[in-house]
Scaffold this active site. Structure first.
Site, PDB file in Angstrom:
ATOM      1  CB  VAL A  11      -0.842  -0.054   1.273  1.00 41.78           C
ATOM      2  CG1 VAL A  11      -1.718   1.357   1.512  1.00 41.78           C
ATOM      3  CG2 VAL A  11      -2.046  -0.991   1.139  1.00 41.78           C
ATOM      4  CE  LYS A  35       9.226  -4.065   2.312  1.00 44.15           C
ATOM      5  NZ  LYS A  35       8.063  -4.041   2.898  1.00 44.15           N
ATOM      6  CD  GLU A 151      -5.371   2.332  -1.421  1.00 42.71           C
ATOM      7  OE1 GLU A 151      -4.810   3.574  -1.043  1.00 42.71           O
ATOM      8  OE2 GLU A 151      -6.122   2.054  -2.151  1.00 42.71           O
ATOM      9  CG  ASN A 211     -11.636  -6.101   2.524  1.00 41.67           C
ATOM     10  OD1 ASN A 211     -11.938  -5.657   1.297  1.00 41.67           O
ATOM     11  ND2 ASN A 211     -10.409  -6.076   3.067  1.00 41.67           N
ATOM     12  CB  CYS A 263      -7.314  -7.771   2.408  1.00 41.94           C
ATOM     13  SG  CYS A 263      -6.232  -6.489   2.108  1.00 41.94           S
TER      14      CYS A 263
END
Ligand code: NAD
Length: 432
Positions: A11, A35, A151, A211, A263
């Site tokens: 995200v 990262k 999001e 969701n 998710c």
């Protein structure tokens, strides 16, 4: 605008890069130094089509920076987005909010002038209130506003979803903050995105309810598929027939393996836990979670049945192991449960995935990563199509056969059962 993204995962990185592409100055922060080093060297830590190009272009033009220095990033930005993970807390099934609260506390220490703190992480209703409390304790005065902006992007289609979202949901009752966020999102609103303003708690709940509803739709058609298998009906036709009703709609009515990903499983669980805390029984969603868990076992049993209950020493190829195509994300994919079951039962498993080898399988016995689809299918007894990557959609199975004819279990219904039968393949699919 000067923007800081805390958390440079799926995200944070996608939205940070896309905000920069709209002309903003964005600094992406992550506590994972590896990262950040990778990004500063021009490499992308995740598989997301189209992302590399946008990141490199904006990094080169200095609109997009990467750092581990959260203090400086917060101090120099006006808008701070919290994009850290909210994984499931084992045993409790609730969302682990420790990353969010840690980020909030670090933000609080660095508030000198007015900041808007936007929570993009998926968090249970009322978390915004807690974030506000944490920041208040650290900041000298109330010189900030905490907003919810959930999001909705989908991995694999994240760039498109960022650029052409159905809706942008903002949870706040501060009109100045609404104006500021409206102007940030203006390029997307102009292209047709609906800008919807609600309360902070409302926005938090919209994300979970969305969701949970989508997970329900998937589980619903998966259970209908079970009935189709017993009654000789084609689930695809049922889904089309249902979806033609505009009140229902055809999307998310595709039968397949259990739903997975970063998710749906965690958000459905967290929502029921939150509801329990507020003394509300979300019985439908609890059933969906159970149904999805059962589905994993059901498909494993089906594999055993296809192999006439003799999995031992059978060679099986899995095509695709990620929870969906165009991502390298393995979180809650059903492939690890299938593969570890087969490995325990002493089958030999080859797997191939366009996003590469997976660490999840490195310690399992008799599980081999193959660099090509052709190699994976060599001399196997069964080919399982697990993920619907484009390259699995028009396979020439005759060419893939070597000495031995394998059976095919298509968990994504990519081929026509009639045509496969005509061609002489032993072909099995879902709900048909
Ligand atoms: P992710 O695990 O890919 O990334 C989170 C990142 O945050 C990690 O790189 C981690 O190192 C970093 N992080 C954690 N604590 C930090 C801190 N204090 N300071 C700096 N960095 C920190 O997670 P994700 O998939 O991007 O998801 C983030 C949130 O967005 C979650 O709440 C998720 O539910 C939600 N969400 C995800 C998706 C998706 O498709 N992945 C879609 C919509 C919403």
């Amino acid at each position: 605008m000067k923007i800081c993204m805390i958390g440079t995962g799926y995200v944070g990185l996608v939205s940070g890069a896309c905000f920069a592409d709209l002309g903003n100055l964005v600094v992406c922060v992550d506590k994972n130094k590896e990262k950040i080093d990778m990004l500063n060297e021009g490499h992308i830590p995740i598989y997301e089509p189209g992302l590399e190009e946008i990141v490199q272009k904006n990094h080169y033009s200095k609109r997009l920076k990467f750092t581990t220095d959260i203090n400086n990033a917060v101090k120099t930005s006006d808008l701070i987005f919290i994009c850290v993970g909210t994984p499931t807390l084992k045993r409790k099934n609730s969302a682990n909010l420790s990353f969010v609260f840690k980020a909030a506390s670090e933000i609080g220490k660095n508030i000198k002038k007015f900041k808007i703190i936007v929570c993009k992480s998926t968090v249970p209703v009322s978390t915004g209130d807690k974030i506000e409390k944490i920041i208040s304790k650290k900041a000298k005065r109330k010189n900030f506003e905490v907003v919810s902006n959930p999001e909705f992007l989908r991995e694999g289609e994240a760039i498109r979803d960022f650029r052409f979202p159905d809706r942008i949901v903002i949870g706040t009752n501060n009109k100045n903050v609404v104006r500021k966020l409206e102007s940030l999102y203006e390029p997307l609103i102009k292209k047709g995105a609906k800008f919807f303003v609600t309360s902070r708690r409302g926005a938090e709940l919209i994300k979970y309810a969305s969701n949970a509803f989508l997970a329900t739709k998937i589980s619903f058609i998966n259970e209908v598929a079970n009935l189709c298998e017993r009654t000789g009906v084609n689930v695809e036709e049922v889904a089309i027939g249902m979806g033609l009703d505009q009140r229902i709609g055809g999307r998310f009515l595709r039968a397949g393996p259990a739903y997975g990903g970063s998710c749906f499983p965690k958000d459905t669980k967290a929502l029921t836990v939150t509801a329990d805390l507020f003394k509300t029984d979300l019985s439908i969603i609890k059933s969906v979670i159970k149904s999805n868990d059962k589905r994993r076992l059901l498909l494993i049993r089906r594999i055993q049945k296809i192999l006439s209950n003799g999995v031992r020493n059978k060679r099986i190829a899995l095509l695709g192991v990620t929870f969906k195509p165009n991502t390298d994300d393995m979180r809650e994919s059903s492939s690890p449960s299938i593969i570890s079951f087969l490995s325990k039962k002493k089958a030999k498993i080859n797997y191939y995935d366009p996003s590469g080898e997976k660490k999840e399988f490195s310690k399992l016995r008799n599980v081999f990563y193959c660099k090509s689809l052709k190699n994976a299918c060599k001399n196997v007894d069964l080919v399982i199509i697990h993920t619907e990557w484009e390259e699995f959609k028009a396979l020439d199975f005759n060419k893939l056969y070597k000495k031995k004819k394998f059976k095919i279990y298509d968990m994504r219904n990519l081929y026509s059962p009639e045509l496969m039968k005509k061609k002489g393949f032993q072909y099995y699919s879902i709900g048909r």
